[in-house]
Design a protein around this motif. Sequence first.
Motif, PDB file in Angstrom:
ATOM      1  N   PHE A 158      42.433  51.504  33.195  1.00 34.27           N
ATOM      2  CA  PHE A 158      41.450  50.444  33.448  1.00 34.27           C
ATOM      3  C   PHE A 158      41.856  49.073  32.945  1.00 34.27           C
ATOM      4  O   PHE A 158      41.000  48.231  32.697  1.00 34.27           O
ATOM      5  N   GLY A 159      43.151  48.813  32.785  1.00 34.28           N
ATOM      6  CA  GLY A 159      43.596  47.488  32.360  1.00 34.28           C
ATOM      7  C   GLY A 159      43.177  46.399  33.339  1.00 34.28           C
ATOM      8  O   GLY A 159      42.759  45.318  32.941  1.00 34.28           O
ATOM      9  N   VAL A 160      43.268  46.691  34.627  1.00 31.25           N
ATOM     10  CA  VAL A 160      42.885  45.716  35.652  1.00 31.25           C
ATOM     11  C   VAL A 160      41.370  45.583  35.705  1.00 31.25           C
ATOM     12  O   VAL A 160      40.829  44.471  35.736  1.00 31.25           O
ATOM     13  N   GLU A 161      40.671  46.702  35.713  1.00 30.77           N
ATOM     14  CA  GLU A 161      39.215  46.682  35.809  1.00 30.77           C
ATOM     15  C   GLU A 161      38.571  45.946  34.643  1.00 30.77           C
ATOM     16  O   GLU A 161      37.543  45.315  34.793  1.00 30.77           O
ATOM     17  N   LEU A 162      39.194  46.016  33.476  1.00 28.48           N
ATOM     18  CA  LEU A 162      38.669  45.334  32.299  1.00 28.48           C
ATOM     19  C   LEU A 162      39.142  43.890  32.193  1.00 28.48           C
ATOM     20  O   LEU A 162      38.771  43.178  31.267  1.00 28.48           O
ATOM     21  N   GLY A 163      39.966  43.460  33.152  1.00 24.16           N
ATOM     22  CA  GLY A 163      40.438  42.083  33.172  1.00 24.16           C
ATOM     23  C   GLY A 163      41.559  41.799  32.199  1.00 24.16           C
ATOM     24  O   GLY A 163      41.853  40.648  31.906  1.00 24.16           O
ATOM     25  N   VAL A 164      42.204  42.843  31.687  1.00 22.07           N
ATOM     26  CA  VAL A 164      43.291  42.665  30.728  1.00 22.07           C
ATOM     27  C   VAL A 164      44.572  42.235  31.433  1.00 22.07           C
ATOM     28  O   VAL A 164      45.381  41.506  30.873  1.00 22.07           O
ATOM     29  N   ILE A 169      36.776  46.808  44.770  1.00 21.27           N
ATOM     30  CA  ILE A 169      36.689  45.676  43.849  1.00 21.27           C
ATOM     31  C   ILE A 169      37.804  44.664  44.087  1.00 21.27           C
ATOM     32  O   ILE A 169      37.735  43.548  43.588  1.00 21.27           O
ATOM     33  N   TYR A 170      38.830  45.038  44.840  1.00 20.61           N
ATOM     34  CA  TYR A 170      39.938  44.131  45.091  1.00 20.61           C
ATOM     35  C   TYR A 170      39.782  43.371  46.405  1.00 20.61           C
ATOM     36  O   TYR A 170      40.567  42.495  46.700  1.00 20.61           O
ATOM     37  N   ARG A 171      38.779  43.735  47.201  1.00 14.75           N
ATOM     38  CA  ARG A 171      38.559  43.043  48.461  1.00 14.75           C
ATOM     39  C   ARG A 171      38.256  41.575  48.159  1.00 14.75           C
ATOM     40  O   ARG A 171      37.466  41.265  47.283  1.00 14.75           O
ATOM     41  N   ASN A 172      38.906  40.698  48.851  1.00 14.46           N
ATOM     42  CA  ASN A 172      38.737  39.252  48.684  1.00 14.46           C
ATOM     43  C   ASN A 172      39.072  38.786  47.266  1.00 14.46           C
ATOM     44  O   ASN A 172      38.521  37.797  46.792  1.00 14.46           O
TER      45      ASN A 172
END
Length: 107
Positions: A16-22, A84-87
Amino acid sequence: LSTSAVMALGIDQTYFGVELGVMEPNFVSGFPYNVVPHPMIVGSMIGLLGLHKMDTFRTALPYLVPMHCFMYFTHMVQEQAQDIYRNAEERKANSVKRSNREKAKAA
């Protein structure tokens, strides 16, 4: 499958590094992502179903694996339905514009 997915993504994106904005997303198009959708989840489900074949495990915990697989499947469907990556590029550009406007107002 899960191990191949970790090797393709890297450990930071695996948890979840991407999902958490890390960190920024790294979209992978090679193996196993070009063969199986959601290889980590599918690999985990295959492993769990292997455990569920054991009579003693299935007898002791009859609902554990089916419920876990059901929840994994629900998560997979959720990720497909709500990407979550759309647009993502558009959102990033809007965020930069907003930040620049706020800086201009502050100056």
